[in-house]
Design a protein around this motif. Sequence first.
Motif, PDB file in Angstrom:
ATOM      1  N   VAL A  59       0.679  -1.366  -0.101  1.00 18.17           N
ATOM      2  CA  VAL A  59       0.144  -0.520   0.025  1.00 18.17           C
ATOM      3  C   VAL A  59       0.664   1.576   0.012  1.00 18.17           C
ATOM      4  CG1 VAL A  59      -1.185   1.268   0.893  1.00 18.17           C
ATOM      5  CG2 VAL A  59      -2.112  -1.162   1.138  1.00 18.17           C
TER       6      VAL A  59
ATOM      7  N   SER B 291       3.102   1.813  -3.438  1.00 18.27           N
ATOM      8  CA  SER B 291       1.705   2.271  -4.445  1.00 18.27           C
ATOM      9  C   SER B 291       1.248   3.523  -4.468  1.00 18.27           C
ATOM     10  CB  SER B 291       0.770   0.759  -4.675  1.00 18.27           C
ATOM     11  OG  SER B 291       1.437  -0.236  -4.747  1.00 18.27           O
ATOM     12  N   GLY B 292       1.148   4.206  -3.170  1.00 19.16           N
ATOM     13  CA  GLY B 292       1.191   5.940  -2.652  1.00 19.16           C
ATOM     14  C   GLY B 292      -0.025   5.426  -2.418  1.00 19.16           C
ATOM     15  N   TRP B 293      -0.716   4.355  -2.099  1.00 21.11           N
ATOM     16  CA  TRP B 293      -2.234   4.280  -1.268  1.00 21.11           C
ATOM     17  C   TRP B 293      -2.201   4.139   0.208  1.00 21.11           C
ATOM     18  CZ3 TRP B 293      -3.319  -0.840  -5.092  1.00 21.11           C
ATOM     19  CH2 TRP B 293      -3.007  -0.514  -6.165  1.00 21.11           C
ATOM     20  N   THR B 294      -1.896   5.347   0.570  1.00 20.72           N
ATOM     21  CA  THR B 294      -1.146   5.413   1.928  1.00 20.72           C
ATOM     22  C   THR B 294      -2.857   4.901   2.752  1.00 20.72           C
ATOM     23  OG1 THR B 294       0.379   6.344   2.589  1.00 20.72           O
ATOM     24  CG2 THR B 294      -0.459   5.910   3.984  1.00 20.72           C
ATOM     25  N   ARG B 295      -4.010   6.551   1.945  1.00 13.47           N
ATOM     26  CA  ARG B 295      -4.871   6.224   2.583  1.00 13.47           C
ATOM     27  C   ARG B 295      -6.557   5.027   3.168  1.00 13.47           C
ATOM     28  NH1 ARG B 295      -8.822   8.769   0.914  1.00 13.47           N
ATOM     29  NH2 ARG B 295      -8.266   8.852  -1.449  1.00 13.47           N
ATOM     30  N   PHE B 296      -4.855   4.198   2.139  1.00 13.08           N
ATOM     31  CA  PHE B 296      -6.471   2.972   2.082  1.00 13.08           C
ATOM     32  C   PHE B 296      -5.678   1.689   2.875  1.00 13.08           C
ATOM     33  CE2 PHE B 296      -7.250   4.271  -2.419  1.00 13.08           C
ATOM     34  CZ  PHE B 296      -7.993   4.631  -1.399  1.00 13.08           C
TER      35      PHE B 296
ATOM     36  N   VAL C  49     -13.809   7.538   1.316  1.00  9.26           N
ATOM     37  CA  VAL C  49     -13.547   6.596   0.041  1.00  9.26           C
ATOM     38  C   VAL C  49     -14.244   7.194  -0.895  1.00  9.26           C
ATOM     39  CG1 VAL C  49     -13.903   4.752  -1.193  1.00  9.26           C
ATOM     40  CG2 VAL C  49     -12.701   5.313   1.100  1.00  9.26           C
TER      41      VAL C  49
ATOM     42  N   GLU D 129     -12.841   5.258  -5.979  1.00  5.82           N
ATOM     43  CA  GLU D 129     -11.806   4.701  -5.568  1.00  5.82           C
ATOM     44  C   GLU D 129     -12.165   3.027  -5.048  1.00  5.82           C
ATOM     45  OE1 GLU D 129      -9.447   8.531  -3.469  1.00  5.82           O
ATOM     46  OE2 GLU D 129     -11.881   7.364  -2.258  1.00  5.82           O
TER      47      GLU D 129
ATOM     48  N   VAL E 148     -10.217   0.186  -6.027  1.00 10.81           N
ATOM     49  CA  VAL E 148      -8.509   0.428  -5.600  1.00 10.81           C
ATOM     50  C   VAL E 148      -9.162  -0.682  -4.146  1.00 10.81           C
ATOM     51  CG1 VAL E 148      -7.010   1.374  -4.550  1.00 10.81           C
ATOM     52  CG2 VAL E 148      -7.646   1.896  -6.365  1.00 10.81           C
ATOM     53  N   VAL E 149     -10.108   0.030  -3.547  1.00  7.74           N
ATOM     54  CA  VAL E 149     -10.057  -0.306  -2.340  1.00  7.74           C
ATOM     55  C   VAL E 149     -10.755  -1.828  -2.140  1.00  7.74           C
ATOM     56  CG1 VAL E 149     -11.663  -0.036  -0.645  1.00  7.74           C
ATOM     57  CG2 VAL E 149     -11.103   1.870  -1.363  1.00  7.74           C
TER      58      VAL E 149
ATOM     59  N   VAL F 154      -7.471  -3.966  -2.678  1.00  4.54           N
ATOM     60  CA  VAL F 154      -6.198  -3.785  -0.832  1.00  4.54           C
ATOM     61  C   VAL F 154      -6.995  -4.137  -0.014  1.00  4.54           C
ATOM     62  CG1 VAL F 154      -5.699  -2.753   1.136  1.00  4.54           C
ATOM     63  CG2 VAL F 154      -5.571  -1.152  -1.328  1.00  4.54           C
TER      64      VAL F 154
END
Length: 227
Positions: A39, A42-47, A140, A144, A147-148, A151
């Motif tokens: 995560v 991939s730059g998806w830290t918010r998730f 969210v 998105e 992506v959620v 993950v």
Amino acid sequence: MAIADTVRRVAGADRPWRSLDVETALRVVVANAVPLAVVVASGWTRFAAFAMFAALTAIYGRAEPYRSRVVTVSVVAALMAGAMAAGTALHVADASVPVAAAGLVVVLVGGTCAVTWLQGIPPQPVFPVFAYLTCVQVPVAPGELPVVAAVALGSLAWAWSVSVVGYPVRAALGGRAPWLFAELRRRPERDAAVLRDPALWRLVLLVVGGALTAGALALALGLPHPA
């Protein structure tokens, strides 16, 4: 020979690092570390919350033989997936507090019944509840959601795999180095009759009543995190 003897002493039956508690802790560490690393990379830290809660599936099944553990982690993975999906859907729909509270009741009732039937450890659905309440609040956007889902489902699959990968490891090494492994002695006797037990439903009423009362007090007091 001296080195081998030292290794055997360090890994002896009386050594705490070899205990099932530590084995479970290591499973959870590995189950969390890989999805969180993916995560972040991939730059998806918010998730990250979705990866973390999914990975907590690996905390269940402690000391269970693998045939039983597969059932446990599969049911818990389904609970976690359902809780995260419900929480995320309600957030995207901008659901009202009463609707979110109704969803919490469903998670509490379903989770308590499922974990009681599993005879799981931890004995209550604390992690599905945390997952639901967190996902209700995690920002969210509808675009998105793929992506959620990736993950969450990827992390669930990884946690499930980490939970059962010990089977081939024990099969390969258990005969040659039995001192490496603690015995899996816990064998839950699962019976659907427990779902008709009045004691279970008294527990459900207590849990639901406690959760709703706590949430109502938090909202009334204006606390920033009523969940």
